[in-house]
Design a protein around this motif. Structure first.
Motif, PDB file in Angstrom:
ATOM      1  N   LYS A  87      49.105  34.164  38.620  1.00  0.00           N
ATOM      2  CA  LYS A  87      47.938  34.507  39.432  1.00  0.00           C
ATOM      3  C   LYS A  87      46.675  34.083  38.710  1.00  0.00           C
ATOM      4  O   LYS A  87      46.553  34.237  37.494  1.00  0.00           O
ATOM      5  CB  LYS A  87      47.877  36.021  39.689  1.00  0.00           C
ATOM      6  N   LYS A  88      45.716  33.578  39.480  1.00  0.00           N
ATOM      7  CA  LYS A  88      44.411  33.230  38.945  1.00  0.00           C
ATOM      8  C   LYS A  88      43.456  34.370  39.256  1.00  0.00           C
ATOM      9  O   LYS A  88      43.288  34.752  40.415  1.00  0.00           O
ATOM     10  CB  LYS A  88      43.912  31.930  39.567  1.00  0.00           C
ATOM     11  N   ILE A  89      42.817  34.903  38.204  1.00  0.00           N
ATOM     12  CA  ILE A  89      41.915  36.032  38.405  1.00  0.00           C
ATOM     13  C   ILE A  89      40.613  35.763  37.673  1.00  0.00           C
ATOM     14  O   ILE A  89      40.584  35.036  36.668  1.00  0.00           O
ATOM     15  CB  ILE A  89      42.528  37.363  37.909  1.00  0.00           C
ATOM     16  N   PRO A  90      39.504  36.340  38.146  1.00  0.00           N
ATOM     17  CA  PRO A  90      38.248  36.206  37.389  1.00  0.00           C
ATOM     18  C   PRO A  90      38.366  36.939  36.068  1.00  0.00           C
ATOM     19  O   PRO A  90      39.097  37.929  35.953  1.00  0.00           O
ATOM     20  CB  PRO A  90      37.208  36.862  38.306  1.00  0.00           C
ATOM     21  N   VAL A  91      37.662  36.435  35.062  1.00  0.00           N
ATOM     22  CA  VAL A  91      37.782  36.998  33.723  1.00  0.00           C
ATOM     23  C   VAL A  91      37.432  38.485  33.692  1.00  0.00           C
ATOM     24  O   VAL A  91      37.980  39.237  32.893  1.00  0.00           O
ATOM     25  CB  VAL A  91      36.902  36.176  32.754  1.00  0.00           C
ATOM     26  N   ARG A  92      36.539  38.931  34.583  1.00  0.00           N
ATOM     27  CA  ARG A  92      36.137  40.345  34.562  1.00  0.00           C
ATOM     28  C   ARG A  92      37.296  41.279  34.893  1.00  0.00           C
ATOM     29  O   ARG A  92      37.238  42.479  34.612  1.00  0.00           O
ATOM     30  CB  ARG A  92      34.982  40.570  35.537  1.00  0.00           C
ATOM     31  N   GLN A  93      38.357  40.754  35.524  1.00  0.00           N
ATOM     32  CA  GLN A  93      39.486  41.592  35.889  1.00  0.00           C
ATOM     33  C   GLN A  93      40.569  41.642  34.806  1.00  0.00           C
ATOM     34  O   GLN A  93      41.542  42.385  34.945  1.00  0.00           O
ATOM     35  CB  GLN A  93      40.127  41.078  37.193  1.00  0.00           C
ATOM     36  N   ILE A  94      40.392  40.895  33.748  1.00  0.00           N
ATOM     37  CA  ILE A  94      41.409  40.873  32.707  1.00  0.00           C
ATOM     38  C   ILE A  94      41.435  42.213  31.981  1.00  0.00           C
ATOM     39  O   ILE A  94      40.411  42.877  31.816  1.00  0.00           O
ATOM     40  CB  ILE A  94      41.142  39.718  31.709  1.00  0.00           C
ATOM     41  N   LYS A  95      42.626  42.616  31.554  1.00  0.00           N
ATOM     42  CA  LYS A  95      42.756  43.868  30.809  1.00  0.00           C
ATOM     43  C   LYS A  95      43.892  43.734  29.802  1.00  0.00           C
ATOM     44  O   LYS A  95      44.730  42.824  29.884  1.00  0.00           O
ATOM     45  CB  LYS A  95      43.019  45.036  31.751  1.00  0.00           C
TER      46      LYS A  95
END
Length: 424
Positions: free
Chosen positions: A3-11
């Motif tokens: 999945k490609k996600i914006p960096v702000r959603q990384i955890k």
């Protein structure tokens, strides 16, 4: 699932599979790993990377909707090569990214202390490169990520003491020249990159480019590649095709950065435009390719090859300095600082009339390395071995010139610096 996600959603707990944006903007040397450290997460959030690819089958999933769900993600875009600036200070300003570096290099140790670890690395790297190049000769595509552990090991050894690995790699035999030449250029590129102010990420990328720069030789006929005598004009024309053949081989590989492609194609270009394959001139040649040109030539002329015996390291530096139009002057100056005016292994004559071999460099004191004294020119006899740090104010001796081992009948000179327990 990827999945490609914006960096702000990384955890924390997510498995990073890839990152969007140029290679050099990434805060990590490796991109496929589980994000477990808060410091790594903070670095990623500060890096300017717009989005990342995660693998939810190997780590935590995103909460809510991801931007995209695709298989597989597109390849990373690579940066345009930076033009080589006129001064070393300008180099640092141009190529050092603002994003945080990967792991910081280890503390420097004495060359003798690093020799044993470096010798083990030489053996491991020989096996790895023989396998890598052997597969390339059989037509298998190069996977750059598979090379990263070796580059990482080389970078760590160079950080502890660049002279150890770089000097040991010079001792390659004629039979394994092609393979160990690539390892040596990798180490030289990392060391030179750090000297020029590159970040750790940039220095490692330079090392990767050095490791892969000669892969095109695997497309050369073995009878030409290993010919013990001079090449004919036709054979030389064949050998001159190895940069383009290597470039074509690397383009088919996975995760090969643009910089490695460029160094592979252009490491034989010269500043005056007389090189090949494209006769590029001056700032038409990328920064890393200018670096690669210096590192490639130095290791080549200081190594025994099927058709030529090695020149001594210090003499090679002196000769290279006289080749007008060949190298970028600022990069060559940085290179000399990185390997030393008297590289490890150089036989020198001291003011006292004794002969010594250089065993380590003293950063900031290029003409005052650490040496192992072993012979008297006055008595023409061996003397008790003594280690002298010529940069120590208490040492009342200095180098007055370099000597040629063959002129003195020394056949064991390499043992005196590569095997610290050997006595004259």
């Amino acid at each position: 699932m990827l999945k490609k996600i914006p960096v702000r959603q990384i955890k924390l707990g997510m498995f990073l599979h890839g990152m969007e944006g140029p290679w050099l903007s990434h805060p990590f040397w490796k991109t496929k790993f589980v994000l477990r450290d808060q410091a790594d997460l903070d670095a990623l959030l500060r890096s300017g990377v717009p989005a990342v690819w995660i693998d939810s089958s190997k780590g935590s999933d995103v909460e809510g909707e991801a931007m995209e769900t695709l298989e597989p993600p597109p390849p990373e875009a690579a940066p345009e090569p930076a033009p080589a600036p006129a001064t070393v200070a300008a180099v640092a300003a141009v190529v050092s990214p603002a994003s945080p570096a990967p792991a910081q290099p280890e503390a420097r140790v004495a060359a003798g202390e690093e020799m044993q670890r470096a010798a083990q690395l030489v053996n491991r790297s020989r096996e790895a490169v023989v396998k890598l190049f052997g597969e390339a000769r059989l037509g298998k595509a190069i996977d750059a990520e598979a090379c990263l552990p070796l580059v990482e090991d080389v970078a760590s050894s160079v950080a502890r003491n660049p002279s150890a690995l770089i000097s040991l790699a010079r001792l390659k035999t004629k039979d394994d020249y092609t393979y160990m030449h690539s390892v040596a250029v990798c180490a030289l590129m990392v060391s030179l990159g750090r000297q020029m102010g590159l970040s750790e990420t940039q220095a490692r990328e330079a090392g990767l480019a050095g490791l892969l720069h000669d892969v095109g030789k695997m497309a050369m006929p073995m009878e030409v590649l290993n010919k013990p005598g001079a090449l004919t004009d036709d054979e030389f024309a064949v050998m001159r095709s190895h940069p383009m053949r290597g470039f074509e081989m690397l383009k088919e590989g996975a995760a090969v950065p643009e910089s490695a492609l460029d160094v592979c194609l252009h490491h034989h270009e010269k500043m005056d435009g007389s090189g090949y394959p494209n006769k590029l001139k001056g700032d038409q040649i990328s920064l890393l390719s200018r670096m690669g040109a210096v590192c490639d030539v130095y290791d080549a002329i200081t190594s025994n090859r099927p058709y030529k015996t090695a020149w001594d390291a210090a003499g090679s530096i002196q000769r290279m300095s006289q080749w007008a139009g060949h190298f970028d002057p600022a990069i060559f100056k940085a290179f000399v600082i990185s390997v030393g005016i008297y590289p490890v292994g150089t036989l020198v004559k001291l003011h006292s009339g004794r002969l010594a071999v250089v065993i380590d460099q003293n950063p900031g004191a290029l003409v005052s390395p650490t040496v192992r004294v072993f012979f008297s020119t006055k008595s023409k006899m061996p003397i008790p071995v003594q280690v002298l740090n010529l940069a120590d104010p208490a040492t009342n001796d200095k180098i007055v010139g370099r000597e040629i081992p063959q002129d003195w009948g020394f056949s064991h000179i390499d043992d005196l610096w590569s095997k610290p327990d050997v006595r004259a």
